[in-house]
Write a protein that holds these residues in place. Structure first.
Motif, mmCIF file in Angstrom:
data_model
loop_
_atom_site.group_PDB
_atom_site.id
_atom_site.type_symbol
_atom_site.label_atom_id
_atom_site.label_comp_id
_atom_site.label_asym_id
_atom_site.label_seq_id
_atom_site.Cartn_x
_atom_site.Cartn_y
_atom_site.Cartn_z
ATOM 1 N N LEU A 157 24.278 9.824 -72.003
ATOM 2 C CA LEU A 157 25.465 8.997 -71.827
ATOM 3 C C LEU A 157 26.667 9.849 -71.430
ATOM 4 O O LEU A 157 27.436 9.494 -70.528
ATOM 5 N N GLU A 158 26.813 10.992 -72.098
ATOM 6 C CA GLU A 158 27.923 11.872 -71.772
ATOM 7 C C GLU A 158 27.774 12.441 -70.359
ATOM 8 O O GLU A 158 28.760 12.572 -69.618
ATOM 9 N N GLN B 9 32.814 2.635 -67.611
ATOM 10 C CA GLN B 9 32.304 2.384 -68.953
ATOM 11 C C GLN B 9 30.775 2.314 -68.871
ATOM 12 O O GLN B 9 30.230 1.562 -68.055
ATOM 13 N N ILE B 10 30.126 3.086 -69.733
ATOM 14 C CA ILE B 10 28.660 3.143 -69.697
ATOM 15 C C ILE B 10 28.136 2.950 -71.113
ATOM 16 O O ILE B 10 28.557 3.651 -72.047
ATOM 17 N N ARG C 252 30.476 11.876 -67.374
ATOM 18 C CA ARG C 252 31.062 13.022 -66.689
ATOM 19 C C ARG C 252 30.799 12.950 -65.187
ATOM 20 O O ARG C 252 31.668 13.274 -64.371
ATOM 21 N N PHE C 253 29.609 12.520 -64.808
ATOM 22 C CA PHE C 253 29.278 12.402 -63.392
ATOM 23 C C PHE C 253 30.201 11.396 -62.704
ATOM 24 O O PHE C 253 30.744 11.666 -61.619
ATOM 25 N N TYR C 254 30.383 10.238 -63.314
ATOM 26 C CA TYR C 254 31.259 9.233 -62.703
ATOM 27 C C TYR C 254 32.696 9.728 -62.632
ATOM 28 O O TYR C 254 33.406 9.478 -61.643
ATOM 29 N N PHE D 245 20.838 1.198 -68.920
ATOM 30 C CA PHE D 245 22.205 1.689 -68.909
ATOM 31 C C PHE D 245 23.072 0.637 -68.222
ATOM 32 O O PHE D 245 22.857 0.319 -67.040
ATOM 33 N N LEU D 246 24.018 0.069 -68.970
ATOM 34 C CA LEU D 246 24.934 -0.934 -68.449
ATOM 35 C C LEU D 246 26.191 -0.230 -67.969
ATOM 36 O O LEU D 246 26.881 0.424 -68.759
#
Length: 725
Positions: A110-111, A126-127, A115-117, A143-144
Motif C-alpha cells: 500500500l505504501e 487514495q488507495i 508513493r508511486f502515485y 486495491f481500490l
C-alpha cells in the motif's frame, strides 16, 4: 467407481500409493488467487502489478492436474476415502509451497503504491485494500484506487548554473523538456536532471552533481514548484592517463598502442564520452579482461589526471572440441570439431596469431532435405594487427580447404586474404570501412566422374559448365596454381544498434562491392554489389519489431570463358534467409533452369546473379515467472513470429544469366511464415524455427498454400545460431 475410466482409476491409485507417506498439514495460510486493481485509469494493472511484493498463485501443470482430480473424485461418492485422502494431502502440500497472503507485505505494498502515485503527480490519490473471498473459496486481493487529478508544474528552477559559460547554458536550455503546465512526473524530472549533468560532464565539468530536488506542493492549485541546486564544480582539462596493470606473464602493451586507443589529448576540455570510448577501444583489443578508468584528485592546476586499471587475459589459449559455427554462404549453422591455438599481444602491440583446424558438417538439416551430407575440411593461419595507424588495422590469413559439393565433385582451395579495417571518427554516421584483397586458387576434384553422372540427366549439363572451365584452367585438375581469382572488396558500414547480438533498437546499413579478376592472372571476371538494411523498434513489455531488406547483384563479364567463384554466388533459403526452404534450395524457376527435386543437389551449387529478400520479425521474451530453480532458465527463452520473402534469380550459367524479367521477379517471390523459440546466450539465441510455405514458386501446379492439400503439415525446420538478422 462409476463415472471413471479404468485408466483414470489406475492413475489415481498410482499417484496415491507413490505419495502414501505425505503428512497432513495444519494451519495452512491463505493463498491469493488473484490481485485486482479497481478504478485505475492513469496506469494499467500490468504497470502496477510489478510494484507489489505480494504475488498471486501460479500453479504448474502437475498442480492443476492434482486439483482437478481432487475436485472430480470428491464429487463422486464411490471414491475410496484412502485414495481421496492421499490426493488431498498432496494438494495441500503443493498449496503450501505457493506464496501466501502476508498482512505485513500488504502494508508495504500500500505504501509503495501511494508513493508511486505521488511520484507521478497524483498527490491526493487514495488507495485501500480489500480481501474478498469468492463463493468458490478463492481469495482475491483488490486495491481500490481513487486517483484524483494529476498535479501540474507551476515553476521549475535550476540554480547553480549561473557561472557556466553562455554557450553551455544555451545547450543546457535546449535539453530542457519540462515546462510549466505539464503534468509532474518524478521519473521525467530525474531523466532531465541526468541529461543536464551528462552534458556538463561532456563540457569539462567532471565533478558536476545536483542535490535532491525540493518539491513544494501548492495544494490550492494542485500544482508543484520545483527547485534543484546544481554544483558544476571547476571546469577542467584532461591531464595525463596513467596505467596500473595486472599481468599474466604476457608482454606489456606498448605505449604506441595505448596512445592509439586514447580518445583525448592533454589540454582538451574533459569529456566523459572520450573516456568511455577510450575504455571501449582498450577492451576491443582483446588483450584485457577488465578495464576501468577513474579520475584522480585534482591538483588545483585546472587539469585532471586519469587512472586506467587493467587486468590482462591469458595470452595463450588452446581449444579443442565441438563447434557450432555459421558462414554467410550457407545461411545456416554448421556442426564440426575444431582445434584452435591462439596467442594475443605477440609483440606488445595487441597482435593476435591463430591456428585453426576444422572438420565440419554443413547445414545438417538442409543436407537431409537435399538427400546428401555435405562436409568441409579447413586449415588456416592468421595474424592480426589491430592498429597499424591510429584508426587503420591489418589482418592476414592463409587458408587451405576441401569442400564437398555434389558427390563425387569436391572443390579444393588455397587462399590468401589481406584486410585493412578502418575506423571512423565517433561523430560520423559511418562506423566502419574495410578494404580486402583476396587471392584464391581453386580446382575441382573428381570432375570427370561428376560429369559422367550428369550425362544421364542432360538438363543438368549446363550446371557443370563453370566447373568445366575451372577444370580446364587447372590443367584437368592437376594444378592448383596460378590463382583462379584475385578479388578486391570494399565494405562500408553504419552500425547503430544498441547491442550487436540482441538488438532492441537502432539500425544497420551495410554495402559491399567486390571486383573479381583484378590483374591479368585468373579466370574470374565479375562485379558484385550487395546492400543490407536492418531496423529494430522496441515495443511494450520487452518485445521488439525487427525488419530486414537485402539486395544483391552480380555483373558477369565474358561469361563464356570465365567463372564466378562459388562463395560469391547468391543463394536463397535457410535459417537466415527465407525459412520455408532449406539453405540454397530456393530459386526462380524461370531463370533457374530446373524444377525442384530434379537434380536439385547439383543445382544448389550454382547460385544466382540477383538476390532480393526481406523479413519481418516480432520478438519477445517471456515475462518473469515464479518457477523456482527453473525461473532463470525460463527467463532466457525468446519467442519469434516471422514473415520472410524473396528469391534468387539469374542462374550463373551462360544460358540462364540475365534471363529474369521484372514479371519473373514479382511473380516468383517466395513467401513463408512461422514461429521460433530460442535460448539466449552471450552471442545471441540458439534457436529452432518452423516455417510454412505460403507461396512456393517451385510448385507450378499449386504455388499458394490454400491450393495444396495437407499444407499445414508441411513444415520446414531450422536450427539457428543467433537471431536470423
Amino acid at each position: 467407481m462409476p463415472g471413471m475410466s479404468r485408466w483414470a482409476r489406475a492413475g489415481c491409485v498410482l499417484v496415491a500409493l507413490a505419495l502414501s507417506t505425505a503428512q497432513p498439514l495444519h494451519g495452512q495460510a491463505e493463498v491469493l488467487e488473484r490481485i485486482e486493481f479497481v478504478d485505475n485509469t492513469a496506469f494499467s494493472s500490468d504497470e502496477l502489478l510489478p510494484l507489489l511484493q505480494l504475488r498471486a498463485a501460479q500453479r504448474g501443470f502437475f498442480h492443476r492436474l492434482v486439483r482437478s482430480y481432487v475436485r472430480a473424485l470428491a464429487s463422486n461418492p464411490a471414491t475410496p476415502a484412502t485414495l481421496l485422502g492421499h490426493l488431498q494431502r498432496l494438494e495441500n502440500q503443493l498449496e503450501s509451497e505457493l506464496p501466501s497472503f502476508d498482512p505485513r507485505l500488504l502494508e508495504g505494498d500500500l505504501e509503495t503504491l501511494r508513493r508511486f502515485y505521488t511520484q507521478q503527480g497524483f498527490h491526493w490519490a487514495q488507495i485501500q485494500a480489500q480481501l474478498v473471498r469468492q463463493p468458490d473459496r478463492a481469495v482475491v486481493l483488490r486495491f481500490l484506487i481513487e486517483e484524483g487529478p494529476a498535479a501540474r508544474i507551476d515553476t521549475l528552477l535550476y540554480l547553480g548554473l549561473e557561472e557556466v559559460p553562455a554557450e553551455i547554458r544555451r545547450e543546457l536550455q535546449q535539453l530542457r523538456r519540462l515546462r510549466p503546465g505539464m503534468r509532474f512526473r518524478e521519473s521525467a524530472l530525474l531523466e532531465e536532471l541526468e541529461a543536464l549533468r551528462r552534458l556538463l560532464r561532456e563540457r569539462g565539468y567532471a565533478h558536476a552533481t545536483y542535490e535532491r530536488p525540493q518539491i513544494y506542493i501548492l495544494s490550492e492549485r494542485n500544482a508543484d514548484s520545483i527547485l534543484v541546486r546544481f554544483s558544476p564544480g571547476p571546469r577542467l582539462r584532461f591531464g595525463a592517463l596513467h596505467f596500473v596493470e595486472t599481468t599474466t606473464n604476457a608482454p606489456p602493451l606498448t605505449e604506441r598502442i595505448r596512445r592509439f586507443c586514447t580518445e583525448f589529448q592533454p589540454g582538451q576540455w574533459y569529456d566523459i564520452r572520450a573516456v568511455e570510448r577510450t575504455r571501449l577501444r582498450l577492451l576491443r583489443l582483446g588483450v584485457f579482461e577488465m578495464v576501468r578508468i577513474d579520475t584522480l584528485p585534482s591538483t588545483g592546476t585546472g587539469t585532471l589526471d586519469l587512472l586506467a586499471t587493467t587486468r590482462y587475459r591469458r595470452f595463450q589459449e588452446t581449444l579443442l572440441g565441438a563447434s557450432l559455427y555459421r558462414t554467410a554462404l550457407e545461411s545456416a549453422p554448421n556442426l564440426g570439431v575444431e582445434l584452435q591455438l591462439s596467442n594475443v599481444n605477440l609483440f606488445g602491440g595487441a597482435e593476435k596469431g591463430q591456428l585453426l583446424g576444422r572438420i565440419g558438417l554443413r547445414d545438417p538439416l538442409g543436407s537431409l532435405e537435399r538427400g546428401q551430407l555435405e562436409y568441409e575440411f579447413q586449415l588456416s593461419a592468421g595474424l592480426t594487427f589491430p592498429y597499424l595507424l591510429r584508426r587503420v588495422g591489418l589482418s592476414s590469413q592463409l587458408s587451405y580447404g576441401i569442400r564437398a559439393l555434389v558427390w563425387p565433385l569436391r572443390l579444393e582451395a588455397l587462399a590468401v586474404q589481406l584486410r585493412l579495417p578502418v575506423e571512423f571518427a565517433p561523430w560520423t554516421w559511418m562506423t566502419t570501412t574495410e578494404l580486402t584483397v583476396d587471392i584464391r586458387a581453386e580446382r575441382p576434384v573428381d570432375y570427370p566422374r561428376a560429369a559422367a553422372a550428369v550425362d544421364t540427366v542432360p538438363a543438368l549439363a549446363p550446371f557443370l559448365r563453370q566447373y568445366e572451365r575451372l577444370y580446364a584452367y587447372t590443367h584437368r585438375g592437376t594444378r592448383l596454381f596460378p590463382p583462379s581469382d584475385i578479388t578486391m572488396s570494399l565494405l562500408l558500414g553504419a552500425d547503430h544498434r544498441d547491442h550487436p547480438a540482441t538488438p532492441n533498437s537502432g539500425h544497420t546499413v551495410l554495402a559491399t562491392l567486390d571486383i573479381g579478376g583484378v590483374g591479368a592472372i585468373g579466370l574470374a571476371q565479375y562485379v558484385r554489389l550487395q546492400t543490407l538494411l536492418l531496423g529494430f523498434l522496441p515495443l511494450r513489455h520487452g518485445s521488439v519489431l525487427a525488419g530486414k531488406l537485402r539486395i544483391g547483384r552480380i555483373w558477369w563479364r565474358n561469361r563464356e570463358n570465365s567463372y564466378v567463384p562459388y562463395d560469391r554466388h547468391f543463394f536463397a533459403g535457410g535459417a537466415n534467409s527465407v525459412r520455408g526452404w532449406a539453405s540454397r534450395s530456393l530459386w526462380d524457376p524461370a531463370s533457374g533452369g530446373i524444377q525442384s527435386g530434379i537434380g536439385s543437389a547439383l543445382a544448389s551449387y550454382i547460385g544466382g546473379a540477383l538476390l532480393i529478400e526481406g523479413s519481418g520479425e516480432l520478438r519477445w521474451r517471456l515475462p518473469p515467472l515464479r518457477l523456482g530453480p527453473l525461473s532463470p532458465y525460463v527467463e532466457k527463452l525468446v519467442l519469434v513470429t516471422f514473415l520472410d520473402w524473396g528469391n534468387a534469380y539469374d542462374r550463373l550459367t551462360p544460358q540462364l544469366y540475365g534471363t529474369a524479367t521484372v514479371g519473373d521477379i514479382f511473380r516468383n517471390l517466395a513467401l513463408s511464415a512461422g514461429l521460433g523459440i530460442g535460448y539466449l546466450t552471450d552471442v545471441g539465441p540458439i534457436r529452432v524455427d518452423a516455417a510454412l510455405r505460403l507461396h512456393d514458386p517451385l510448385n507450378a501446379s499449386a504455388p499458394w498454400i490454400f491450393q495444396r492439400s495437407a499444407a499445414l503439415r508441411q513444415w520446414s525446420f531450422h536450427l539457428g545460431l543467433g537471431y536470423a538478422f
